[in-house]
Write a protein that holds these residues in place. Structure first.
Motif, PDB file in Angstrom:
ATOM      1  N   SER A 180      13.952 -70.154 -59.790  1.00  9.37           N
ATOM      2  CA  SER A 180      13.383 -69.416 -58.581  1.00  9.37           C
ATOM      3  C   SER A 180      11.798 -69.325 -58.595  1.00  9.37           C
ATOM      4  CB  SER A 180      13.755 -67.973 -58.508  1.00  9.37           C
ATOM      5  OG  SER A 180      13.104 -67.215 -57.610  1.00  9.37           O
ATOM      6  N   PRO A 181      11.121 -69.395 -57.118  1.00 12.53           N
ATOM      7  CA  PRO A 181       9.681 -69.252 -57.355  1.00 12.53           C
ATOM      8  C   PRO A 181       9.272 -67.740 -57.488  1.00 12.53           C
ATOM      9  CG  PRO A 181      10.499 -69.479 -55.042  1.00 12.53           C
ATOM     10  CD  PRO A 181      11.539 -69.763 -56.089  1.00 12.53           C
ATOM     11  N   GLY A 182      10.298 -66.873 -57.488  1.00 12.50           N
ATOM     12  CA  GLY A 182       9.956 -65.366 -57.624  1.00 12.50           C
ATOM     13  C   GLY A 182       9.469 -64.956 -56.318  1.00 12.50           C
ATOM     14  N   THR A 183       9.026 -63.789 -56.086  1.00 11.60           N
ATOM     15  CA  THR A 183       8.805 -63.196 -54.908  1.00 11.60           C
ATOM     16  C   THR A 183       7.174 -62.693 -54.807  1.00 11.60           C
ATOM     17  OG1 THR A 183       9.495 -60.932 -55.400  1.00 11.60           O
ATOM     18  CG2 THR A 183      11.078 -62.644 -54.343  1.00 11.60           C
ATOM     19  N   GLY A 184       6.517 -62.795 -56.018  1.00 10.87           N
ATOM     20  CA  GLY A 184       5.260 -62.242 -56.116  1.00 10.87           C
ATOM     21  C   GLY A 184       4.191 -62.807 -55.223  1.00 10.87           C
ATOM     22  N   TRP A 185       4.476 -64.149 -54.679  1.00 12.52           N
ATOM     23  CA  TRP A 185       3.561 -65.034 -53.620  1.00 12.52           C
ATOM     24  C   TRP A 185       3.840 -64.002 -52.341  1.00 12.52           C
ATOM     25  CZ3 TRP A 185       5.843 -67.119 -49.449  1.00 12.52           C
ATOM     26  CH2 TRP A 185       7.197 -67.359 -49.543  1.00 12.52           C
ATOM     27  N   LEU A 186       4.729 -63.503 -52.473  1.00 12.93           N
ATOM     28  CA  LEU A 186       5.026 -62.670 -50.801  1.00 12.93           C
ATOM     29  C   LEU A 186       4.876 -61.299 -50.975  1.00 12.93           C
ATOM     30  CD1 LEU A 186       6.183 -63.293 -47.909  1.00 12.93           C
ATOM     31  CD2 LEU A 186       8.408 -63.270 -48.821  1.00 12.93           C
ATOM     32  N   THR A 187       5.539 -60.733 -52.007  1.00 15.92           N
ATOM     33  CA  THR A 187       5.188 -59.157 -52.083  1.00 15.92           C
ATOM     34  C   THR A 187       3.740 -58.830 -52.049  1.00 15.92           C
ATOM     35  OG1 THR A 187       5.956 -59.256 -54.320  1.00 15.92           O
ATOM     36  CG2 THR A 187       7.710 -58.820 -52.890  1.00 15.92           C
ATOM     37  N   GLY A 188       2.888 -59.752 -52.727  1.00 14.67           N
ATOM     38  CA  GLY A 188       1.588 -59.364 -53.162  1.00 14.67           C
ATOM     39  C   GLY A 188       0.638 -59.992 -52.112  1.00 14.67           C
ATOM     40  N   ALA A 189       1.292 -60.245 -50.780  1.00 18.93           N
ATOM     41  CA  ALA A 189       0.470 -60.942 -49.979  1.00 18.93           C
ATOM     42  C   ALA A 189      -0.037 -60.043 -48.794  1.00 18.93           C
ATOM     43  CB  ALA A 189       1.380 -61.899 -49.161  1.00 18.93           C
ATOM     44  N   SER A 190      -0.806 -60.236 -47.975  1.00 14.83           N
ATOM     45  CA  SER A 190      -1.288 -59.404 -46.870  1.00 14.83           C
ATOM     46  C   SER A 190      -1.079 -60.021 -45.512  1.00 14.83           C
ATOM     47  CB  SER A 190      -3.064 -59.469 -47.191  1.00 14.83           C
ATOM     48  OG  SER A 190      -3.453 -59.006 -48.405  1.00 14.83           O
ATOM     49  N   ALA A 191      -0.987 -59.048 -44.691  1.00  7.36           N
ATOM     50  CA  ALA A 191      -0.839 -59.399 -43.376  1.00  7.36           C
ATOM     51  C   ALA A 191      -1.842 -60.646 -42.860  1.00  7.36           C
ATOM     52  CB  ALA A 191      -0.829 -58.518 -42.251  1.00  7.36           C
ATOM     53  N   GLY A 192      -1.188 -61.681 -42.214  1.00  6.13           N
ATOM     54  CA  GLY A 192      -1.852 -62.923 -41.871  1.00  6.13           C
ATOM     55  C   GLY A 192      -1.500 -64.174 -42.775  1.00  6.13           C
ATOM     56  N   LEU A 193      -0.893 -63.901 -43.933  1.00  4.32           N
ATOM     57  CA  LEU A 193      -0.593 -65.053 -44.742  1.00  4.32           C
ATOM     58  C   LEU A 193       0.235 -65.818 -43.881  1.00  4.32           C
ATOM     59  CD1 LEU A 193      -0.877 -66.387 -47.559  1.00  4.32           C
ATOM     60  CD2 LEU A 193       1.171 -65.040 -48.027  1.00  4.32           C
ATOM     61  N   GLU A 194       0.202 -67.071 -43.999  1.00  5.57           N
ATOM     62  CA  GLU A 194       1.010 -67.906 -43.458  1.00  5.57           C
ATOM     63  C   GLU A 194       2.097 -68.516 -44.536  1.00  5.57           C
ATOM     64  OE1 GLU A 194      -1.011 -71.313 -41.571  1.00  5.57           O
ATOM     65  OE2 GLU A 194      -1.000 -69.955 -39.348  1.00  5.57           O
ATOM     66  N   VAL A 195       3.435 -68.647 -43.925  1.00  6.61           N
ATOM     67  CA  VAL A 195       4.394 -68.979 -44.870  1.00  6.61           C
ATOM     68  C   VAL A 195       5.167 -70.003 -44.017  1.00  6.61           C
ATOM     69  CG1 VAL A 195       4.643 -66.812 -45.885  1.00  6.61           C
ATOM     70  CG2 VAL A 195       5.877 -66.970 -44.053  1.00  6.61           C
ATOM     71  N   GLU A 196       6.297 -70.562 -44.780  1.00  8.82           N
ATOM     72  CA  GLU A 196       7.198 -71.468 -43.964  1.00  8.82           C
ATOM     73  C   GLU A 196       8.538 -70.732 -43.912  1.00  8.82           C
ATOM     74  OE1 GLU A 196       5.453 -75.908 -44.494  1.00  8.82           O
ATOM     75  OE2 GLU A 196       6.570 -75.183 -46.226  1.00  8.82           O
ATOM     76  N   MET A 197       9.122 -70.584 -42.797  1.00  7.47           N
ATOM     77  CA  MET A 197      10.290 -69.980 -42.603  1.00  7.47           C
ATOM     78  C   MET A 197      11.345 -71.146 -42.042  1.00  7.47           C
ATOM     79  SD  MET A 197      11.097 -66.505 -41.184  1.00  7.47           S
ATOM     80  CE  MET A 197      11.562 -66.579 -39.397  1.00  7.47           C
ATOM     81  N   SER A 198      12.746 -70.977 -42.268  1.00  4.61           N
ATOM     82  CA  SER A 198      13.507 -71.897 -41.745  1.00  4.61           C
ATOM     83  C   SER A 198      14.261 -71.259 -40.594  1.00  4.61           C
ATOM     84  CB  SER A 198      14.534 -72.118 -42.882  1.00  4.61           C
ATOM     85  OG  SER A 198      15.644 -71.150 -43.145  1.00  4.61           O
ATOM     86  N   GLN A 199      15.095 -72.190 -40.090  1.00  5.10           N
ATOM     87  CA  GLN A 199      15.965 -71.605 -38.872  1.00  5.10           C
ATOM     88  C   GLN A 199      17.119 -70.687 -39.696  1.00  5.10           C
ATOM     89  OE1 GLN A 199      16.429 -74.365 -40.621  1.00  5.10           O
ATOM     90  NE2 GLN A 199      18.363 -75.400 -40.352  1.00  5.10           N
ATOM     91  N   MET A 200      17.814 -69.544 -38.717  1.00  3.84           N
ATOM     92  CA  MET A 200      18.635 -68.966 -39.228  1.00  3.84           C
ATOM     93  C   MET A 200      19.757 -69.676 -39.948  1.00  3.84           C
ATOM     94  SD  MET A 200      17.280 -65.974 -38.628  1.00  3.84           S
ATOM     95  CE  MET A 200      19.003 -65.115 -39.492  1.00  3.84           C
ATOM     96  N   MET A 201      20.331 -68.894 -41.034  1.00  2.00           N
ATOM     97  CA  MET A 201      21.612 -69.996 -41.637  1.00  2.00           C
ATOM     98  C   MET A 201      22.775 -68.769 -42.049  1.00  2.00           C
ATOM     99  SD  MET A 201      19.099 -71.812 -44.536  1.00  2.00           S
ATOM    100  CE  MET A 201      18.491 -73.379 -44.007  1.00  2.00           C
ATOM    101  N   GLY A 202      23.626 -69.340 -42.342  1.00  3.32           N
ATOM    102  CA  GLY A 202      24.889 -68.444 -42.790  1.00  3.32           C
ATOM    103  C   GLY A 202      25.509 -67.731 -41.427  1.00  3.32           C
ATOM    104  N   GLY A 203      26.804 -67.378 -41.810  1.00  2.00           N
ATOM    105  CA  GLY A 203      27.563 -66.850 -40.613  1.00  2.00           C
ATOM    106  C   GLY A 203      27.523 -65.438 -40.600  1.00  2.00           C
ATOM    107  N   GLY A 204      26.837 -64.892 -41.724  1.00  2.00           N
ATOM    108  CA  GLY A 204      26.756 -63.312 -41.422  1.00  2.00           C
ATOM    109  C   GLY A 204      27.944 -62.642 -42.067  1.00  2.00           C
ATOM    110  N   PHE A 205      27.888 -61.219 -41.821  1.00  2.00           N
ATOM    111  CA  PHE A 205      29.468 -60.495 -41.996  1.00  2.00           C
ATOM    112  C   PHE A 205      30.225 -60.725 -40.977  1.00  2.00           C
ATOM    113  CE2 PHE A 205      26.380 -57.576 -44.209  1.00  2.00           C
ATOM    114  CZ  PHE A 205      26.885 -57.822 -45.498  1.00  2.00           C
TER     115      PHE A 205
END
Length: 278
Positions: A127-152
């Motif tokens: 895993s890349p871990g989550t520090g890159w995200l939890t240590g970020a500030s508002a405004g940081l750009e990230v890449e996000m996918s489409q919704m996945m999974g069927g959910g509950f």
């Protein structure tokens, strides 16, 4: 995700904000997981589509509990339109990164921005871990996918629903609570954390009670001044009794999931009424 299991196996059990999953290295295949060959050096998990990436800024980052961050992202309309069922998730990664992480949406379908509950976790082989995200500030750009999974999946006509969550596994459980899908049912939430300070959304318990949810916080390492339930969520539920014709929704570490499944079997709850969000 917790314990000594691989990130692949753990993510199949519970897709929350607890960890990420690398799909860029050779992995040990857990029983029943289909791996599809890709180009050299890569594998593709056979239980989800290829991600379609969108570059988006983080809207906010805040503390949710000890070791947990509340992060919001404003999704574009095409991603928001795909969020139909509580428990669905997205992949996120740093701009240009190979490794991505899976995060369930904590807010309910139709609500914006998307809210996530993310455990602070170091990088690993998987895993890349989550520090890159939890240590970020508002405004940081990230890449996000489409919704996945069927959910509950729907709990159908079950009159009683037991919700089991541990740690950041409360994220998709919060989504189903606030979606209104359990309206009119007898619902009990068993939510476990090591200490009260590590329990996110405790400030929502009163609000959830107005929705008909009985909230039972369970602390596994209590201080002397804790007068609530202690131990593990499945054991507390067993002691209180499982109502007839119940359904169970679960999101937590491997041991919890196995304990809940054992409780269901002992209580006569059919396997198809023990529902995870993947």
């Amino acid at each position: 995700l917790h314990g000594q299991m691989s990130a692949v196996s753990a993510t199949l059990l519970l897709l929350s904000g607890a960890t990420g999953l690398s799909v860029t290295r050779t992995v040990h295949r857990p029983q029943g997981l289909r791996l599809l060959p890709r180009r050299a050096g890569r594998v593709c998990l056979g239980w989800g589509p290829e991600p379609v990436w969108k570059t988006l800024p983080i809207a906010s980052v805040g503390d949710a509990a000890d070791g947990l961050k509340a992060i919001t992202v404003d999704p574009p309309s095409e991603i928001a339109a795909g969020f139909l069922t509580p428990g669905q998730y997205v992949q996120m990664r740093a701009i240009g990164a190979e490794k991505a992480s899976f995060f369930a949406v904590a807010s309910h379908p139709g609500a914006t921005p998307f809210e996530f509950l993310i455990k602070e976790q170091p990088p690993s082989e998987w895993s890349p871990g989550t520090g890159w995200l939890t240590g970020a500030s508002a405004g940081l750009e990230v890449e996000m996918s489409q919704m996945m999974g069927g959910g509950f999946k729907s709990v159908g006509d079950s009159p009683s629903v037991l919700l089991f969550a541990a740690g950041s596994g409360i994220a998709p459980i919060r989504s189903v609570i606030e979606s209104g899908l359990l309206k009119g049912k007898d619902v009990t939430l068993y939510y476990g954390a090591r200490t009260p300070a590590q329990m996110a959304y405790a400030d929502k318990f009163d609000e959830w009670s107005t929705l008909g949810i009985e909230c039972v916080p369970v602390i596994s390492a209590p201080a002397d001044d804790w007068d609530g339930a202690t131990g593990y969520v499945q054991d507390v539920a067993r002691a209180r009794g499982v109502p007839a014709h119940s359904a169970m929704l679960i999101c937590g570490m491997k041991g919890m999931a196995e304990g809940v499944k054992a409780l269901a079997a002992d209580s006569g709850v059919p396997e198809d009424k023990v529902i995870a969000n993947f």
